[in-house]
Design a protein around this motif. Structure first.
Motif, short mmCIF file in Angstrom:
data_model
loop_
_atom_site.label_atom_id
_atom_site.label_comp_id
_atom_site.label_asym_id
_atom_site.label_seq_id
_atom_site.Cartn_x
_atom_site.Cartn_y
_atom_site.Cartn_z
N GLN A 99 0.82 -1.21 0.00
CA GLN A 99 0.00 0.00 0.00
C GLN A 99 0.86 1.26 0.00
N PRO A 100 0.39 2.35 -0.64
CA PRO A 100 1.14 3.61 -0.61
C PRO A 100 1.32 4.11 0.82
N ARG A 101 2.44 4.79 1.06
CA ARG A 101 2.80 5.26 2.40
C ARG A 101 2.82 6.78 2.46
N PHE A 102 2.72 7.28 3.69
CA PHE A 102 2.86 8.72 3.93
C PHE A 102 3.40 8.92 5.33
N HIS A 103 3.97 10.11 5.56
CA HIS A 103 4.68 10.36 6.82
C HIS A 103 4.69 11.85 7.12
N HIS A 104 4.36 12.19 8.37
CA HIS A 104 4.49 13.57 8.85
C HIS A 104 5.13 13.52 10.23
N GLN A 105 6.16 14.33 10.45
CA GLN A 105 6.87 14.31 11.73
C GLN A 105 6.81 15.65 12.45
N TRP A 106 5.78 16.45 12.16
CA TRP A 106 5.51 17.73 12.82
C TRP A 106 6.46 18.82 12.33
N ASN A 107 7.74 18.58 12.39
CA ASN A 107 8.73 19.55 11.94
C ASN A 107 9.75 18.82 11.07
N PRO A 108 9.89 19.19 9.79
CA PRO A 108 9.22 20.29 9.08
C PRO A 108 7.75 19.98 8.81
N ASP A 109 6.97 21.05 8.62
CA ASP A 109 5.53 20.90 8.41
C ASP A 109 5.26 20.55 6.96
N GLU A 110 5.51 19.29 6.62
CA GLU A 110 5.25 18.79 5.27
C GLU A 110 4.88 17.33 5.34
N LEU A 111 4.08 16.89 4.41
CA LEU A 111 3.61 15.52 4.35
C LEU A 111 4.37 14.77 3.26
N LYS A 112 5.25 13.88 3.68
CA LYS A 112 5.95 13.02 2.73
C LYS A 112 4.98 11.94 2.29
N ILE A 113 4.75 11.80 0.97
CA ILE A 113 3.71 10.90 0.50
C ILE A 113 4.12 10.28 -0.83
N GLU A 114 3.85 8.99 -0.96
CA GLU A 114 4.23 8.29 -2.19
C GLU A 114 3.29 8.65 -3.34
N LYS A 115 3.87 8.82 -4.52
CA LYS A 115 3.11 9.23 -5.70
C LYS A 115 2.11 8.17 -6.15
N THR A 116 2.31 6.93 -5.68
CA THR A 116 1.43 5.85 -6.11
C THR A 116 0.00 6.01 -5.60
N PHE A 117 -0.26 6.98 -4.73
CA PHE A 117 -1.64 7.28 -4.37
C PHE A 117 -2.43 7.76 -5.60
N GLY A 118 -1.75 8.34 -6.57
CA GLY A 118 -2.41 8.84 -7.78
C GLY A 118 -2.71 10.32 -7.69
#
Length: 553
Positions: A484-503
């Protein structure tokens, strides 16, 4: 920090039938030779603990850019008799370490905690392995060290991942002659398919097999390391090695939708925050959300947990880490902060209940093993970033970690993974740096049914919890869950790392919630083993994002 899953019980047997299954034991790792080493340990009469250690020591040879005996580890073990053991093999700061040791010539030296003589903590890997094996194993350490030594001596062709990481770090490895002699040829990094031979590492393994881990902790290895450190501006001493301990710690226990979680306590932040995030998600029917809404709600929970991580988490022997972080009532209060329609700013940490007094007692790879007797092992091991400190101590073949960078080298200053920390994770002599490693075993009706963990810095935490949600909430098999596609947020920096395979459509919907996206092709690595209790069969699987191997019998 550069460090499985065993599944399920309640899934229909027909769904499991397509996967390879094994009645006696199973193992999954990121390298075929490590998986093979674990299988050989089983064949010698060893159990899941012996197999995990055999695989881990072999990974130190064939996947040495991620882990090895120059680094540390966490074991979470559910033994056949039902006992749970959590072993802390995390590295310790040398006795001469201090809070401002990276203030050099009046300025913060951001590189000194990552590369060279000041970057390493005292390795805990071998001490933890001996503790685990002597308590729950059947074989001796020598039984699993010697086959790994043979691989190191004969050599093996490096794979694409190894070659890529070697190319990325070659200029730093070249600064240290003993490192360059192993990993570079004519000044250039080895290429995919070329043979990597590690004669000195083979000899080190054999010396430990012959003389015991005292040769490493206070003996010849410690002496060679101390001499190199003294000549190169380092602070490690023989006494630091002789004084190292791998304590057993009480497991964190929590619940999620009728399952019981057992996971690693601090100095792992992973166990705390996997439990904390799942506690928050218990208040949302995420299996019924569309993909973008699910990503949004889980991301908001991640932000709340990582804000708490930055402030509260540290070595429990030095800092008061509140147990209230995993309190369901605290999670209920955090859940109320989540807006289902839009992102919510998280300016700082929150205040868990009884934070004043109720505290925990004082580049990575992941592998897992299980056997029919009921032994289950989740093992995370690491030397932190690729090739650790880049230092091989001459004559030993051992790459030393750069775990000192997992401290807050100065409170509020981001580390190599852009994580920030507060005073709770400041450098101090004898202290263990905070880790994201999250080895976790999940029980149903008192029996192990899932064991999970991952590799990939702070994304370890979020990979583990996403895998658990796909298995528990969605009823997926491990192989499907790992894909399954993955995503990650660690509060700082304020950005959502997300795999492109979500579409593109889902990514646009997630962005519409207010999230700043950092799109990624892929990240992380999980290993998995599933178990069908009805048929008493194991189903191993490995992450499709990286080379790996899963086998059983």
């Amino acid at each position: 920090m550069k460090v499985l899953a065993i599944l399920v019980l309640l899934l229909p047997s027909a769904l499991l039938a397509a996967d390879a299954s094994f009645p006696k034991h199973a193992i999954a790792t990121v390298h075929p030779l490590a998986t093979q080493a674990g299988m050989q340990a089983f064949e010698k009469g060893g159990n899941a603990i012996d197999a995990a250690i055999a695989a881990g020591l072999t990974l130190g040879v064939v996947d040495g850019h991620n882990s090895g005996i120059g680094g540390g580890c966490f074991f979470v073990i559910h033994a056949a008799d039902g006992t749970v053991t959590c072993i802390d093999g995390r590295e310790m700061a040398p006795a001469k370490a201090h809070r401002d040791m990276y203030i050099i010539n009046g300025k913060l030296d951001n590189e000194a905690s990552k590369t060279g003589s000041l970057a390493s903590g005292i390795p805990g890997y071998l001490k933890a392995c001996q503790t685990a094996q002597s308590k729950h194993g059947r074989l001796k350490l020598a039984d699993v060290l010697l086959p790994a030594a043979e691989i190191a001596e004969k050599g093996f062709p490096i794979d694409e991942v190894y070659a890529r990481k070697l190319a990325a770090t070659a200029s730093k490895l070249a600064r240290f002659p003993a490192s360059a002699a192993i990993f570079l040829k004519d000044g250039k990094p080895l290429q995919k398919g070329q043979q990597l031979i590690q004669t000195d590492l083979a000899n080190t393994y054999r010396e430990v097999a012959k003389n015991g881990i005292g040769w490493f902790y206070g003996g010849e290895y410690a002496r060679k390391t101390a001499e190199w450190m003294q000549a190169n501006g380092g602070i490690m001493t023989v006494e630091d090695f002789a004084g190292y301990k791998a304590p057993e710690r009480a497991a964190i226990r929590s619940k999620y939708r009728g399952y019981d979680l057992i996971t690693m306590p601090p100095p792992s932040s992973g166990g705390v925050h996997v439990a904390q995030i799942l506690n928050i998600l218990e208040h949302f029917p995420i299996r019924h959300f569309r993909a973008s809404s699910r990503v949004h709600v889980i991301t908001e929970a991640m932000k709340l947990a990582f804000a708490d991580r930055a402030y509260w988490l540290g070595d429990p022997d030095f800092a008061p880490v509140p147990r209230g972080l995993v309190d369901p009532a605290y999670a209920a209060e955090l859940a109320k902060k989540i807006d289902l329609d839009h992102t919510t700013a998280v300016p700082s940490h929150n205040m868990p209940p009884h934070w004043e007094g109720d505290i925990f007692g004082k580049h990575t790879t992941f592998l897992c093993t299980a056997d029919a007797e009921g032994n289950w092992v989740a093992l995370n091991q690491t030397i932190n970033t690729a090739f650790g400190s880049k230092v091989v101590i001459p004559g030993t073949g051992v790459l030393l970690n750069d775990e000192m960078d997992d401290f807050a080298v100065q409170p509020g200053v981001p580390n190599a993974f852009k994580l920030v920390g507060a005073e709770a994770n400041a450098v101090a002599p004898g202290k263990r740096p905070l880790s994201s490693m999250s080895p976790t075993i999940v029980l149903k009706d008192g029996k192990p049914v899932i064991v999970t963990g991952a590799a990939g810095g702070p994304t370890i935490i979020t990979q583990a919890l996403l895998l658990l949600t796909h298995i528990i909430d969605d009823g997926m098999l491990p192989e499907e869950a790992l894909a399954q596609p993955r995503f990650h947020h660690q509060w700082n920096p304020d950005e959502l790392k997300i795999e492109k395979t979500f579409g593109a459509e889902t990514l646009a919907q997630v962005r519409a919630f207010g999230h700043k996206l950092a799109e990624s092709e892929s990240f992380g690595a999980c290993q998995a083993i599933s178990f069908d209790a009805g048929r008493q069969l194991f189903f191993p699987a490995h992450d499709p994002r990286v080379p790996g191997s899963a086998e059983g019998k």
